[in-house]
Write a protein that holds these residues in place. Structure first.
Motif, PDB file in Angstrom:
ATOM      1  N   LYS A   3       0.839  -1.199   0.000  1.00 34.49           N
ATOM      2  CA  LYS A   3       0.000   0.000   0.000  1.00 34.49           C
ATOM      3  C   LYS A   3       0.874   1.249   0.000  1.00 34.49           C
ATOM      4  N   GLU A   4       1.995   1.197   0.715  1.00 38.06           N
ATOM      5  CA  GLU A   4       2.912   2.338   0.753  1.00 38.06           C
ATOM      6  C   GLU A   4       3.525   2.581  -0.630  1.00 38.06           C
ATOM      7  N   GLU A   5       3.914   1.516  -1.321  1.00 37.84           N
ATOM      8  CA  GLU A   5       4.460   1.643  -2.670  1.00 37.84           C
ATOM      9  C   GLU A   5       3.398   2.187  -3.627  1.00 37.84           C
ATOM     10  N   PHE A   6       2.182   1.717  -3.458  1.00 36.55           N
ATOM     11  CA  PHE A   6       1.066   2.189  -4.274  1.00 36.55           C
ATOM     12  C   PHE A   6       0.866   3.691  -4.083  1.00 36.55           C
ATOM     13  N   ASN A   7       0.799   4.116  -2.828  1.00 38.45           N
ATOM     14  CA  ASN A   7       0.614   5.541  -2.534  1.00 38.45           C
ATOM     15  C   ASN A   7       1.769   6.379  -3.074  1.00 38.45           C
ATOM     16  N   SER A   8       2.966   5.851  -2.953  1.00 40.56           N
ATOM     17  CA  SER A   8       4.145   6.553  -3.454  1.00 40.56           C
ATOM     18  C   SER A   8       4.094   6.703  -4.970  1.00 40.56           C
ATOM     19  N   LYS A   9       3.689   5.637  -5.645  1.00 42.46           N
ATOM     20  CA  LYS A   9       3.594   5.679  -7.115  1.00 42.46           C
ATOM     21  C   LYS A   9       2.515   6.669  -7.556  1.00 42.46           C
ATOM     22  N   LEU A  10       1.388   6.687  -6.858  1.00 43.16           N
ATOM     23  CA  LEU A  10       0.341   7.655  -7.188  1.00 43.16           C
ATOM     24  C   LEU A  10       0.870   9.077  -7.045  1.00 43.16           C
ATOM     25  N   ASN A  14       1.359  12.034  -9.812  1.00 45.85           N
ATOM     26  CA  ASN A  14       0.467  13.169  -9.546  1.00 45.85           C
ATOM     27  C   ASN A  14      -1.007  12.765  -9.658  1.00 45.85           C
ATOM     28  N   LEU A  15      -1.316  11.591  -9.109  1.00 50.13           N
ATOM     29  CA  LEU A  15      -2.687  11.069  -9.090  1.00 50.13           C
ATOM     30  C   LEU A  15      -3.168  10.950  -7.652  1.00 50.13           C
ATOM     31  N   SER A  16      -4.405  11.270  -7.423  1.00 51.32           N
ATOM     32  CA  SER A  16      -5.010  11.017  -6.117  1.00 51.32           C
ATOM     33  C   SER A  16      -5.660   9.629  -6.163  1.00 51.32           C
ATOM     34  N   ILE A  17      -6.023   9.144  -5.010  1.00 55.03           N
ATOM     35  CA  ILE A  17      -6.733   7.860  -4.971  1.00 55.03           C
ATOM     36  C   ILE A  17      -8.056   7.995  -5.714  1.00 55.03           C
ATOM     37  N   LYS A  18      -8.683   9.153  -5.588  1.00 55.90           N
ATOM     38  CA  LYS A  18      -9.950   9.396  -6.294  1.00 55.90           C
ATOM     39  C   LYS A  18      -9.736   9.334  -7.811  1.00 55.90           C
ATOM     40  N   ASP A  19      -8.654   9.957  -8.298  1.00 55.04           N
ATOM     41  CA  ASP A  19      -8.336   9.904  -9.733  1.00 55.04           C
ATOM     42  C   ASP A  19      -8.143   8.463 -10.189  1.00 55.04           C
ATOM     43  N   PHE A  20      -7.340   7.718  -9.421  1.00 53.02           N
ATOM     44  CA  PHE A  20      -7.082   6.317  -9.763  1.00 53.02           C
ATOM     45  C   PHE A  20      -8.384   5.526  -9.763  1.00 53.02           C
ATOM     46  N   SER A  21      -9.218   5.787  -8.775  1.00 50.71           N
ATOM     47  CA  SER A  21     -10.503   5.106  -8.669  1.00 50.71           C
ATOM     48  C   SER A  21     -11.333   5.316  -9.934  1.00 50.71           C
ATOM     49  N   GLN A  22     -11.360   6.541 -10.427  1.00 55.56           N
ATOM     50  CA  GLN A  22     -12.139   6.848 -11.632  1.00 55.56           C
ATOM     51  C   GLN A  22     -11.509   6.234 -12.876  1.00 55.56           C
ATOM     52  N   ILE A  23     -10.187   6.328 -13.001  1.00 50.64           N
ATOM     53  CA  ILE A  23      -9.496   5.787 -14.177  1.00 50.64           C
ATOM     54  C   ILE A  23      -9.650   4.268 -14.254  1.00 50.64           C
ATOM     55  N   ALA A  24      -9.465   3.596 -13.106  1.00 52.63           N
ATOM     56  CA  ALA A  24      -9.518   2.133 -13.071  1.00 52.63           C
ATOM     57  C   ALA A  24     -10.928   1.589 -12.876  1.00 52.63           C
ATOM     58  N   ASP A  25     -11.903   2.477 -12.668  1.00 48.69           N
ATOM     59  CA  ASP A  25     -13.292   2.084 -12.439  1.00 48.69           C
ATOM     60  C   ASP A  25     -13.422   1.111 -11.266  1.00 48.69           C
ATOM     61  N   ILE A  26     -12.824   1.526 -10.146  1.00 50.35           N
ATOM     62  CA  ILE A  26     -12.859   0.744  -8.915  1.00 50.35           C
ATOM     63  C   ILE A  26     -13.416   1.643  -7.815  1.00 50.35           C
ATOM     64  N   PRO A  27     -14.297   1.132  -6.981  1.00 53.15           N
ATOM     65  CA  PRO A  27     -14.812   1.960  -5.894  1.00 53.15           C
ATOM     66  C   PRO A  27     -13.688   2.482  -4.993  1.00 53.15           C
ATOM     67  N   TYR A  28     -13.791   3.732  -4.634  1.00 53.96           N
ATOM     68  CA  TYR A  28     -12.811   4.386  -3.767  1.00 53.96           C
ATOM     69  C   TYR A  28     -12.625   3.590  -2.473  1.00 53.96           C
ATOM     70  N   ILE A  31     -10.251   0.595  -2.788  1.00 52.64           N
ATOM     71  CA  ILE A  31      -8.842   0.977  -2.809  1.00 52.64           C
ATOM     72  C   ILE A  31      -8.367   1.314  -1.400  1.00 52.64           C
ATOM     73  N   ASN A  32      -9.194   1.999  -0.636  1.00 56.73           N
ATOM     74  CA  ASN A  32      -8.816   2.346   0.736  1.00 56.73           C
ATOM     75  C   ASN A  32      -8.629   1.117   1.619  1.00 56.73           C
ATOM     76  N   ASN A  33      -9.259   0.015   1.275  1.00 60.89           N
ATOM     77  CA  ASN A  33      -9.121  -1.207   2.070  1.00 60.89           C
ATOM     78  C   ASN A  33      -7.804  -1.940   1.809  1.00 60.89           C
ATOM     79  N   TRP A  34      -7.172  -1.659   0.688  1.00 58.49           N
ATOM     80  CA  TRP A  34      -5.901  -2.327   0.383  1.00 58.49           C
ATOM     81  C   TRP A  34      -4.877  -2.013   1.471  1.00 58.49           C
ATOM     82  N   GLY A  35      -4.195  -3.041   1.924  1.00 53.16           N
ATOM     83  CA  GLY A  35      -3.160  -2.856   2.934  1.00 53.16           C
ATOM     84  C   GLY A  35      -3.645  -3.005   4.360  1.00 53.16           C
ATOM     85  N   PHE A  36      -4.958  -3.031   4.561  1.00 51.11           N
ATOM     86  CA  PHE A  36      -5.479  -3.194   5.908  1.00 51.11           C
ATOM     87  C   PHE A  36      -5.595  -4.671   6.264  1.00 51.11           C
TER      88      PHE A  36
END
Length: 82
Positions: A3-10, A14-28, A31-36
């Protein structure tokens, strides 16, 4: 990918989790559950995410380069018409 690598790559892209969510068509929320950890099991970042982000990065670079090529081509066209 953690999850840390994912956040770092975003952040690098210059992408937010919300941007990634929209691009990948995955519920926000997904994505927030990843790593928990739930019931002693960590919810991993899916394996497809890293290649997806790599291709996204290449696509953005390609778009930029194509824009620059078209700018040069237009300026060359204008200079030939003069």
């Amino acid at each position: 990918m953690t999850k840390e690598e994912f956040n770092s790559k975003l952040k690098e892209l210059n992408l937010s989790i919300k941007d990634f969510s929209q691009i990948a068509d995955i519920p926000y929320s997904t994505i927030n559950n990843w790593g928990f950890t739930k019931d002693e099991k960590t919810i991993p970042v899916p394996k497809w995410v890293n290649p997806f982000l790599e291709h996204y990065e290449k696509s953005k670079k390609y778009d930029y380069l194509m824009g620059e090529v078209f700018k040069v081509a237009k300026s060359l066209e204008k200079s030939k018409k003069i």
